[in-house]
Each structure stands twice: as C-alpha cells, then as structure tokens.
Design a protein around this motif. Structure first.
Motif, PDB file in Angstrom:
ATOM      1  N   LYS A 173       5.294 -11.065 -32.682  1.00 43.81           N
ATOM      2  CA  LYS A 173       4.741 -10.434 -33.958  1.00 43.81           C
ATOM      3  C   LYS A 173       3.868 -11.419 -34.376  1.00 43.81           C
ATOM      4  O   LYS A 173       4.051 -12.672 -34.458  1.00 43.81           O
ATOM      5  CB  LYS A 173       5.905 -10.107 -34.881  1.00 43.81           C
ATOM      6  N   TYR A 186       3.223 -13.928 -37.231  1.00 44.68           N
ATOM      7  CA  TYR A 186       3.973 -14.393 -38.345  1.00 44.68           C
ATOM      8  C   TYR A 186       3.348 -14.848 -39.449  1.00 44.68           C
ATOM      9  O   TYR A 186       3.998 -14.551 -40.905  1.00 44.68           O
ATOM     10  CB  TYR A 186       4.834 -15.708 -38.010  1.00 44.68           C
ATOM     11  N   ASN A 192      -2.560  -5.057 -28.334  1.00 41.32           N
ATOM     12  CA  ASN A 192      -1.984  -6.354 -28.403  1.00 41.32           C
ATOM     13  C   ASN A 192      -3.039  -7.263 -28.331  1.00 41.32           C
ATOM     14  O   ASN A 192      -2.415  -8.385 -28.096  1.00 41.32           O
ATOM     15  CB  ASN A 192      -0.585  -6.558 -27.922  1.00 41.32           C
ATOM     16  N   SER A 203      -3.986  -6.345 -33.310  1.00 43.01           N
ATOM     17  CA  SER A 203      -2.877  -6.762 -33.831  1.00 43.01           C
ATOM     18  C   SER A 203      -3.246  -7.244 -35.272  1.00 43.01           C
ATOM     19  O   SER A 203      -2.657  -6.985 -36.202  1.00 43.01           O
ATOM     20  CB  SER A 203      -2.052  -7.873 -33.074  1.00 43.01           C
ATOM     21  N   ALA A 212      -1.607  -5.436 -38.539  1.00 46.41           N
ATOM     22  CA  ALA A 212      -0.922  -6.237 -39.434  1.00 46.41           C
ATOM     23  C   ALA A 212      -1.637  -6.359 -40.854  1.00 46.41           C
ATOM     24  O   ALA A 212      -0.733  -6.081 -41.923  1.00 46.41           O
ATOM     25  CB  ALA A 212      -0.863  -7.606 -38.916  1.00 46.41           C
ATOM     26  N   GLU A 270       2.710  -1.226 -38.189  1.00 45.20           N
ATOM     27  CA  GLU A 270       3.701  -1.640 -37.131  1.00 45.20           C
ATOM     28  C   GLU A 270       2.614  -2.168 -35.872  1.00 45.20           C
ATOM     29  O   GLU A 270       1.508  -1.623 -35.716  1.00 45.20           O
ATOM     30  CB  GLU A 270       4.595  -0.441 -36.360  1.00 45.20           C
ATOM     31  N   HIS A 271       2.708  -3.369 -35.592  1.00 45.36           N
ATOM     32  CA  HIS A 271       1.807  -3.967 -34.753  1.00 45.36           C
ATOM     33  C   HIS A 271       2.716  -4.896 -33.556  1.00 45.36           C
ATOM     34  O   HIS A 271       3.905  -5.211 -33.642  1.00 45.36           O
ATOM     35  CB  HIS A 271       1.199  -4.922 -35.396  1.00 45.36           C
ATOM     36  N   GLU A 272       1.989  -5.104 -32.556  1.00 42.35           N
ATOM     37  CA  GLU A 272       2.489  -5.836 -31.483  1.00 42.35           C
ATOM     38  C   GLU A 272       1.272  -7.015 -31.242  1.00 42.35           C
ATOM     39  O   GLU A 272       0.056  -6.851 -31.078  1.00 42.35           O
ATOM     40  CB  GLU A 272       2.708  -5.402 -30.230  1.00 42.35           C
ATOM     41  N   ALA A 273       1.811  -8.406 -31.139  1.00 40.98           N
ATOM     42  CA  ALA A 273       0.975  -9.507 -30.733  1.00 40.98           C
ATOM     43  C   ALA A 273       0.836  -9.857 -29.412  1.00 40.98           C
ATOM     44  O   ALA A 273       1.684  -9.571 -28.942  1.00 40.98           O
ATOM     45  CB  ALA A 273       1.338 -10.884 -31.841  1.00 40.98           C
TER      46      ALA A 273
END
Length: 354
Positions: free
Chosen positions: A3, A5, A218, A223, A227, A232-235
């Motif tokens: 994710k 940060y 991602n 992402s 974000a 909701e996201h995926e890095a």
C-alpha cells in the motif's frame, strides 16, 4: 498487499487541512517546491484529461506527478522510501530553504569535517566528465553526484587560479555569468562566496518500485489515482535488487573519489535498506557502527516510533552512522566495504536441481 504509505509527504490516512492543501497543490513539503516525482519518475506523471475525479481534486492542473513518497509492503511493517526527496533534501531552490528534515541534516553536519558556523555552498546534481592519460592509456572519468557541499569564502585571484587550474580571465567570465560577486581592493581582484577546501559528496539512495500490472491497477500512476481519491488501492512492490546493484557500482568508487579530493563521501540510506544489504551480501553493516567517519560512510535514517504519527509530516529523526575501510588491511577475515560485492549466503545445489 503493498500500500502507498505517504502521498506528497503526508501519511495516506492523514486527511487534515494541512495534508489536503499540500496534496491539492501537488507540493513536496521537503523541498518546499512543486513535487517533481522524485527527480527520476517523469514517466509516472498523470495526465488529468478524461479523469473527472482527479480533475475535481486538482482543479488548476492538467498534469500532476505521482507524489508517492513511500510504500508499505505489509501491514505493521516499516514503509520503504521510494523518493530521494523524502529521505533528504539539501539544496535550496529559488531562494526557498528546504523544509523539515532538520534533525537528519544536523546529524550529517555533525559527522562532517566542517567546523560549526562554516558557511557552506550546496550544488545538486553535479555532473563531471574528464579525460586523462595514464601511462599512455586513455581513461575517462564520467560521474554524477547527488550533492556536492563545500565551504564558501572570499578568494583572491591567485587562489581562484590555483583552485581551478585556469587563468583569471576564463574564471572571471565564468564566475560572473554564474552570478558570483566580484570585488577589487588595492588593485587585487576577489570572488565572493567561492568554493574552497574539502568537498563533501552526498549520495541519496532509495529503492525503486517494480513495474506493476495495469490489469491489477498496481502501477504507480494507477495506485496513486485510487489512493488520492480515497479508494481501495494496491501499490507496486519494492525492487530490492535494483537499488543494491546501483549501490554496488558506485559505493566504493565515489568513496575513493572523495578521498582523492581530500574530502568525505556520505551515503544516505533508510534503515530497512541497510538491513536488506546486510542480509543479502557479505557486507554486514552492523559491524561498522561508528561514531567517526572512515573511508566509506553510510548514514541510516529511520522512521522509528514516529511512524504511527497521525497528522503532519513524519520526520526521520533517528539515524546511525556506519563507517569503515574500503578494503581489508591484510588481516584474515577482517570485514571491509568490499564485502558488498561478495556473496552473503548460498543455498545448496540441491535447491537448484529441485
């Protein structure tokens, strides 16, 4: 699942007015200027055309950088910094002094050779290409440095000619065009705030990210978009090996360059990267924890307990110095920084066959 940060210097969960104002302006709180994507991620810029959500969030912009400062691989783990500006900014630009990071810069100056109160000049992204002949063999010096730091002072015509190896006329013209102030007293010429003395080389080393997958959304731009809009996201993941390879190719050489010039080189890393290098190579940096500089100097910065700070910029207030020799002194099994090119551990051949 990785994710993001921090976005534009603030934790992704920080929706305070200060954090939102910084994001909406696409500012880097560490440089005090527009975010530049970390200096080397221009391909991650996001064009807002056809993206109504981002257009509403950034109403005055047509293109924004993916202002990703750090990525957290897993919950409750320390985030990995992926932007060098997040780790340290030394130079001021356009008269604006860099913000934050006072503790880390004080830690760097504490271990430098400069006396307190020394007036210092900072030159970012210095490239130097030079050709020479060594016993009939042509050799090329072609390196770029993140930052060069040197003391500044009033230098006489004779000093400047000696320092640069050039005649006064050439130096004067170049210095004037670069904005240096000239003075003449009692028939002698002087240049104000001219660099002299011992140079300090500062290299900022952060991790890059894996390319990501557009289908999984991602990649860094995707992402980032999710974000910033609170979705909701995926890095992407962290490309650990790439930063190690880059560091291996430069660590010893640039340290030798600083020594030849009578100065000191510092490598600014995050503590999690120091741990990774110690695990994956024969160089166990923990053996070089030091109070004084040596031939190779690594400063490891850490989020520490401030990682869970809810609002505002999280400072990397904790730091350690790891310093030691480039090569061993002949003592068997004595560690040195050349161990970074040696194997840390090797699985049995059966694992290969399997």
């Amino acid at each position: 699942m990785p994710k993001i940060y921090e976005l534009f210097g603030h934790r992704i969960t920080d929706r305070s007015p200060e954090a939102e104002a910084c994001r909406k302006a696409a500012l880097c709180p560490f440089s005090g200027l527009d975010c530049d994507g970390g200096g080397n991620r221009y391909l991650s810029n996001v064009t807002l055309a056809g993206k109504p959500g981002l257009q509403r969030y950034f109403p005055s912009k047509k293109v924004v950088p993916s202002g990703v400062c750090s990525i957290q691989p897993r919950p409750n783990e320390a985030p990995w910094i992926v932007c060098p500006r997040r780790l340290m900014v030394l130079a001021s630009h356009g008269g604006k002094a860099p913000r934050h990071q006072d503790a880390t810069k004080s830690f760097l100056l504490k271990h430098s050779k400069y006396r307190p109160g020394t007036r210092l000049g900072v030159w970012p992204e210095v490239k130097l290409k030079f050709e020479m002949s060594d016993d009939g063999t042509r050799r090329t010096f072609d390196y770029a440095f993140d930052y060069i730091v040197m003391p500044l002072g009033r230098r006489s015509q004779r000093d400047v000619e000696s320092d640069t190896g050039q005649k006064w006329g050439l130096v004067r013209d170049a210095a004037e065009s670069a904005g240096y102030s000239m003075a003449r007293r009692e028939g002698k010429y002087f240049v104000e705030d001219f660099p002299y003395g011992e140079p300090m080389l500062v290299e900022i080393m952060t991790c890059s990210t894996s390319g990501g997958n557009k289908t999984k959304r991602n990649t860094i731009p995707m992402s980032f978009e999710d974000a910033i809009l609170g979705k909701e996201h995926e890095a992407p993941g962290i490309n650990y090996r790439q930063v190690w390879a880059r560091m291996v190719s430069q660590l010893v050489v640039k340290s030798e360059i600083a020594i030849r010039w009578g100065g000191t080189a510092f490598w600014i890393l995050q503590d999690v990267l120091v741990d990774y290098i110690s695990r994956s190579t024969a160089l166990d940096l923990r053996q070089f924890l030091a109070e004084r500089t040596s031939e190779v100097n690594v400063m490891a910065l850490s989020y520490g307990t401030d990682m869970e700070k809810k609002h505002g910029v999280v400072e990397l207030a904790q730091g350690k110095l790891f310093a030691g020799p480039i090569r061993p002194d002949g003592t068997p099994n004595k560690p040195s920084f050349q161990d970074i090119i040696r194997l840390g551990g090797c699985p049995p051949k059966s694992s290969l066959v399997k």
